[in-house]
Design a protein around this motif. Structure first.
Motif, PDB file in Angstrom:
ATOM      1  N   MET A 240      -4.269   9.397 -71.392  1.00 15.20           N
ATOM      2  CA  MET A 240      -5.561   9.561 -72.060  1.00 15.20           C
ATOM      3  C   MET A 240      -5.438  10.196 -73.441  1.00 15.20           C
ATOM      4  SD  MET A 240      -7.832   8.305 -70.002  1.00 15.20           S
ATOM      5  CE  MET A 240      -6.621   7.102 -69.454  1.00 15.20           C
ATOM      6  N   ARG A 241      -4.309  10.800 -73.716  1.00 16.16           N
ATOM      7  CA  ARG A 241      -4.145  11.527 -74.979  1.00 16.16           C
ATOM      8  C   ARG A 241      -4.334  10.599 -76.181  1.00 16.16           C
ATOM      9  NH1 ARG A 241      -2.321  16.373 -76.075  1.00 16.16           N
ATOM     10  NH2 ARG A 241      -1.519  16.667 -73.969  1.00 16.16           N
ATOM     11  N   ARG A 243      -7.012   9.094 -77.206  1.00 15.06           N
ATOM     12  CA  ARG A 243      -8.035   8.052 -77.096  1.00 15.06           C
ATOM     13  C   ARG A 243      -9.438   8.642 -77.278  1.00 15.06           C
ATOM     14  NH1 ARG A 243      -7.168   4.370 -71.919  1.00 15.06           N
ATOM     15  NH2 ARG A 243      -8.670   3.139 -73.131  1.00 15.06           N
ATOM     16  N   THR A 244     -10.372   7.821 -77.727  1.00 15.24           N
ATOM     17  CA  THR A 244     -11.791   8.158 -77.721  1.00 15.24           C
ATOM     18  C   THR A 244     -12.468   7.174 -76.790  1.00 15.24           C
ATOM     19  OG1 THR A 244     -11.744   8.973 -79.999  1.00 15.24           O
ATOM     20  CG2 THR A 244     -13.899   8.397 -79.082  1.00 15.24           C
ATOM     21  N   LEU A 245     -13.064   7.669 -75.726  1.00 12.40           N
ATOM     22  CA  LEU A 245     -13.598   6.815 -74.673  1.00 12.40           C
ATOM     23  C   LEU A 245     -15.096   6.633 -74.881  1.00 12.40           C
ATOM     24  CD1 LEU A 245     -11.622   8.473 -71.747  1.00 12.40           C
ATOM     25  CD2 LEU A 245     -10.951   6.538 -73.173  1.00 12.40           C
ATOM     26  N   PHE A 266      -8.594  15.980 -71.903  1.00 14.61           N
ATOM     27  CA  PHE A 266      -9.403  14.947 -71.256  1.00 14.61           C
ATOM     28  C   PHE A 266     -10.883  15.089 -71.608  1.00 14.61           C
ATOM     29  CE2 PHE A 266     -11.868  13.205 -67.715  1.00 14.61           C
ATOM     30  CZ  PHE A 266     -11.332  11.940 -67.636  1.00 14.61           C
ATOM     31  N   THR A 268     -12.282  16.329 -74.138  1.00 15.58           N
ATOM     32  CA  THR A 268     -12.580  16.018 -75.544  1.00 15.58           C
ATOM     33  C   THR A 268     -12.409  14.536 -75.864  1.00 15.58           C
ATOM     34  OG1 THR A 268     -10.318  16.688 -76.125  1.00 15.58           O
ATOM     35  CG2 THR A 268     -12.064  18.333 -76.375  1.00 15.58           C
ATOM     36  N   ARG A 269     -12.121  13.706 -74.851  1.00 19.69           N
ATOM     37  CA  ARG A 269     -12.066  12.253 -75.046  1.00 19.69           C
ATOM     38  C   ARG A 269     -13.476  11.643 -74.995  1.00 19.69           C
ATOM     39  NH1 ARG A 269      -8.362  12.411 -77.772  1.00 19.69           N
ATOM     40  NH2 ARG A 269      -8.676  14.628 -77.488  1.00 19.69           N
TER      41      ARG A 269
END
Length: 337
Positions: A240-241, A243-245, A266, A268-269
């Protein structure tokens, strides 16, 4: 459906029996179940006796338990009248919730239905999912109302299962564009050694519970197609590092095994149009000794922030085998901290 309470016994003052009359014999047969298995389940759980007489059921037992059994039988019959079947989980839910189903109010296009009687339903491709305890019902509502939610409690309480169900329902109605399911790839107290295969083969064993939940809600071919199209992603937390989800429903399972830095990374995604759910069990931390659980840190730091929900489960909310709740209680009693 007509209900008759026969005159009370002279020795106790309680009704000798309560008679319930059912107008549709076909539905009554479904209500009773094969070899009266549904009636046997209600009898065992509520310590009553239920006798079938034609199109009537006679309920014997203590007055309070009789009344509870009547509520359960009525609710299950109403369920059959609405065109739905009865599974063992439905009986368990009616006994735990103690509420009768009333007229429904459905928002057009929504997969989530709120019943006037307080009932919640989540629609997926393969089944309807209904919370079976008050804590589960509150949890589902919180996930629908908040962009970030935590579900914390012991194994078997439906934390991840319900979160994935809500994610599927929102995806099906177009509220989110994709579903992302993640968990830390931490071994549960044993060293598995090097696993064969490519990266997917190596991490899939850790992700299997998430695949199981998906396959319970969607046909297998559809799950495979959505994964191939990247509309459903199942990946270890480490992936997940960076990434912007955005426009996604994101679930982090087994969050007690995330470190403090991993949890911050996580959380802050979270991107625009997304919802995030973090589930975990504080009693099953598999991190090395001395490493702080990111779930505990998140509870401490985020509990006061509006828009973030924290929902807690106990052994009373376990919906697996009844022995699971007893096992959890035994361990809790031995470790009261």
């Amino acid at each position: 459906m007509p209900t008759t309470a026969l005159p009370p016994r002279p020795d106790t003052g309680t009704p000798a029996e309560i008679l319930l009359e059912f107008p549709d014999n076909r539905l009554l047969i479904e209500l009773c179940g094969e070899f009266d298995c549904n009636l046997a389940e209600i009898e065992a759980r509520l310590s009553v006796q239920i006798l079938r007489r034609g199109n009537q059921l006679a309920v014997h037992g203590e007055e309070e338990l009789q009344a509870e059994a009547v509520k359960v039988l009525r609710a299950l019959y109403q369920r059959l009248e609405s065109g739905r079947g009865i599974e063992p989980g439905d009986i368990d839910r009616e006994i735990r919730m103690g509420e009768s189903v009333e007229e429904t109010g459905t928002r057009d296009g929504d997969q989530l239905e709120m019943f006037r009687g307080g009932r919640v339903e989540i629609h997926t491709r393969k089944k309807r999912v209904e919370p079976r305890t008050e804590a589960q019902k509150t949890y589902v509502r919180a996930l629908m109302e908040n962009e970030l939610g935590f579900g914390i409690g012991p194994a078997g309480t439906g934390k991840t299962y319900l979160a994935v169900a809500v994610g599927i329902s929102l995806f099906l109605e177009g509220a989110v564009d994709r579903i992302i399911l993640s968990r830390p790839a931490v071994e549960a107290g044993e060293k598995l050694g090097y696993l064969p295969g490519d990266m997917k083969d190596k991490v899939d064993p850790y992700m299997q519970p998430l695949y199981d939940a998906l396959n319970d809600f969607l046909p297998g071919k559809q799950v495979a197609k959505l994964i191939e199209e990247k509309k459903i992603e199942i990946a270890p937390l480490a992936f997940m590092r960076g990434r912007t989800l955005a426009n996604a429903f994101v679930v982090l399972d087994e969050a007690q095994n995330a470190t403090t830095m991993q949890m911050k990374m996580f959380l802050t995604r979270l991107g625009e149009g997304s919802r995030m759910v973090i589930t975990g069990d504080r009693s099953q931390v598999d991190l090395p000794r001395g490493v702080t659980s990111g779930l505990a840190d998140a509870e401490r730091l985020l509990g006061h922030i509006d828009g973030i929900s924290f929902n807690y489960f106990t052994a009373k909310d376990v919906v697996r085998h009844p022995l699971v709740a007893k096992i959890i209680n035994a361990y809790d009693a031995d470790n009261p901290a």
